[in-house]
Structure formats: C-alpha cells, structure tokens
Enzyme design. Sequence first.
Site, mmCIF file in Angstrom:
data_model
loop_
_atom_site.group_PDB
_atom_site.id
_atom_site.type_symbol
_atom_site.label_atom_id
_atom_site.label_comp_id
_atom_site.label_asym_id
_atom_site.label_seq_id
_atom_site.Cartn_x
_atom_site.Cartn_y
_atom_site.Cartn_z
ATOM 1 N N GLN A 1 46.047 26.602 65.974
ATOM 2 C CA GLN A 1 45.729 26.635 67.726
ATOM 3 C C GLN A 1 45.117 25.542 68.010
ATOM 4 O O GLN A 1 44.403 24.828 67.134
ATOM 5 C CB GLN A 1 44.355 27.744 67.489
ATOM 6 C CG GLN A 1 43.958 27.871 69.026
ATOM 7 C CD GLN A 1 44.853 28.640 70.053
ATOM 8 O OE1 GLN A 1 45.709 29.287 69.719
ATOM 9 N NE2 GLN A 1 44.714 28.226 71.380
ATOM 10 N N ASP B 1 55.421 28.677 67.581
ATOM 11 C CA ASP B 1 55.202 27.935 68.429
ATOM 12 C C ASP B 1 56.078 27.057 69.269
ATOM 13 O O ASP B 1 55.934 26.721 70.438
ATOM 14 C CB ASP B 1 53.885 26.986 68.221
ATOM 15 C CG ASP B 1 52.436 27.675 68.697
ATOM 16 O OD1 ASP B 1 52.370 28.450 69.868
ATOM 17 O OD2 ASP B 1 51.617 27.384 68.223
ATOM 18 N N LYS C 1 45.211 37.019 70.245
ATOM 19 C CA LYS C 1 46.628 36.945 69.520
ATOM 20 C C LYS C 1 46.694 37.927 68.377
ATOM 21 O O LYS C 1 47.593 38.764 68.132
ATOM 22 C CB LYS C 1 46.943 35.551 69.437
ATOM 23 C CG LYS C 1 47.492 34.578 70.467
ATOM 24 C CD LYS C 1 47.307 33.088 69.904
ATOM 25 C CE LYS C 1 47.618 32.282 71.299
ATOM 26 N NZ LYS C 1 47.614 30.996 70.974
HETATM 27 N N1 GUN Z 1 46.636 26.093 72.894
HETATM 28 C C1 GUN Z 1 46.847 26.272 74.090
HETATM 29 N N2 GUN Z 1 47.983 26.966 74.182
HETATM 30 C C2 GUN Z 1 48.544 27.052 72.843
HETATM 31 C C3 GUN Z 1 49.816 27.490 72.274
HETATM 32 O O1 GUN Z 1 50.530 28.253 73.024
HETATM 33 N N3 GUN Z 1 49.838 27.575 71.105
HETATM 34 C C4 GUN Z 1 48.874 26.784 70.096
HETATM 35 N N4 GUN Z 1 49.102 26.789 68.808
HETATM 36 N N5 GUN Z 1 47.831 26.392 70.467
HETATM 37 C C5 GUN Z 1 47.791 26.386 72.071
#
Ligand code: GUN
Length: 296
Positions: free
Chosen positions: A98, A121, A54
Amino acid sequence: MAAKLLDGKALASTMREEIRCRAAALKERTGVTPGLGVILVGDDPASRSYVTAKERALAEAGMASVDIRLSATTTQEELLATVARLNADPKVHGILVQLPLPKGLDTDAIIRAIAPEKDVDGFTPENVGRMVLGETCYLPCTPHGVLQMLMRAGVETSGRHAVVIGRSNIVGKPMAMLLSRKGPGGNATVTICHTGTKDLASYTRQADILVVASGRPNTVTGDMVKPGAVVIDVGVNRVPCAGTKTGYRLCGDCDFESVSQVASLMTPVPGGVGPMTITMLLENTCLAAERAASCG
Ligand code: GUN
C-alpha cells in the site's frame, strides 16, 4: 441539466460476483484459491481503511489474503525481505504494497522488488513497459476501473478528446496511455494537464471526457466543464466535518454541485471510482492465480 450518475458501487457489485464465480471455478478445477499478500507499513488512517476494504472484498470474493502490518520504523531491508518472502510463497499469487510508504523508504526500489508476475497493481517497470507496448500485463487498478466504467456505460471514447488532470504513476500517466491506445475504451485524443499547466480551464473546457486525478478538492468547477461532458472524479479527499461520527467527510477533486449541473454523466465520491479500483484488484489477483495454475 443535472448529470446522470455513474454508479461505481453497483457496477463493482456486478463485477465482483463475476470474479467470485471465476475464483470458485478455479478452486473447483485446480484446488487453487487466489491469494493476495497485502503489506501495510505504518499507521496512516486513510491507507489503513483502504487496506481493510481491500481485504474485506477479497474475503467476499472467496479469495485469501496474507495480511502483513509493519511499523512505520520498518527498514528498507526488512521490507525488501518481506516482499522476497511473498515472491517465493506459492499460495500468494499477487502482492500489494500500500502506497504511500512512510518517509525514509525507497518506494521505487520496493516496487522493483515485486516479481512482475505477482505485480497485480501493475506498478513494476516490467508491467508499465508492457502496458505501453500493448503487451499482456496487469493494468493498474484505478485507470483500469475507470475504463471499465466508461465501456460498460457505453461511453464512446474513439475520436473524442479526453483530458486527464494529474500525471501520477498510479493514475494520470497510465490513464492517458490507456485512453489513447488503439482498441475498445481507447482511441481518444488525450491531453495531460498537471501542476505546470497554465490556464487549466482552457483545456478542461475542450474535454468530451474529463478525468480528474489532481488530489485536490475543487480543482474543477462547473464553469470549467463543456456542457454534456463525461466527468470522472478520481479524487478521495478527507475534509473536516463537525457533524459526522468520524469528524470528516469524503469529497472528490471536483466541485460536485456545480460540475453535476453541466456534465451529462459523472461519478460521485464516494461510490464512484473507489469501489471499481478494488474490483480491478480482485480481477488481477484472480487472473494471477489462473496464470500460475496453468503454468504449475
Ligand atoms: N495507494 C493509492 N492507490 C493505490 C493503489 O492502487 N495501489 C497501492 N498499492 N497503493 C495505492
């Protein structure tokens, strides 16, 4: 019949270029560089590699990231204080914590602490509620990415039967909501299957569009798929593999070999949904910065 592959990597690359231009235009117009606060707690290898991907994508799109790594022993109070600091930082337009968080931390309380206008998110109750009501919001990145793939590939969803396997807050629930809402990429009749579903195959065989987000390899095999269906595999599973440098290989939630013989269109893993999830995060971050700049 061998399925045509829905190439998420290629689409992600096209969309990231569009987003890079948008971010550059914002900077030119207002001096604002879109910035994302990225919080990683603990040292789960999969989470670490997602966060690295990311942050790399943000840099390539000309955006900033505020990289916060915390130990697995971080307390709830420390994490809440970190979120509060990012909420108050005008250079940070979006916040990503995350998931999953290490045991002992209250994920719901942490998510609720994120300012809704920085919730790129789309996980806060405010954003989820707005999505359900069809109001302006940040759409959660994975289902939003799936929708973009379907729409840009010209897959008709209206009036068709979509079956979603999985009811997580991150993928299954919002995916079902988006496919069933009125409008482009929606208007489908949606069935949600989950671990309590009896005779899963009797549902999957009815699907014109099958979205698999069970988190388990081989959940769907070719005999469970209607000939000509569109299959979106959201799974990312690490399975031990002696012949590779890392000692594992990635596979989705579908048995690719057999499903790809029956489906008309299918996403590969890797190179399918994954790159699109990151792309939608970039888009939401850019959008958050644009909104902040127009308010400020
Ligand atoms: N863990 C797995 N997918 C995601 C996501 O799209 N966002 C976040 N913050 N954590 C994740």
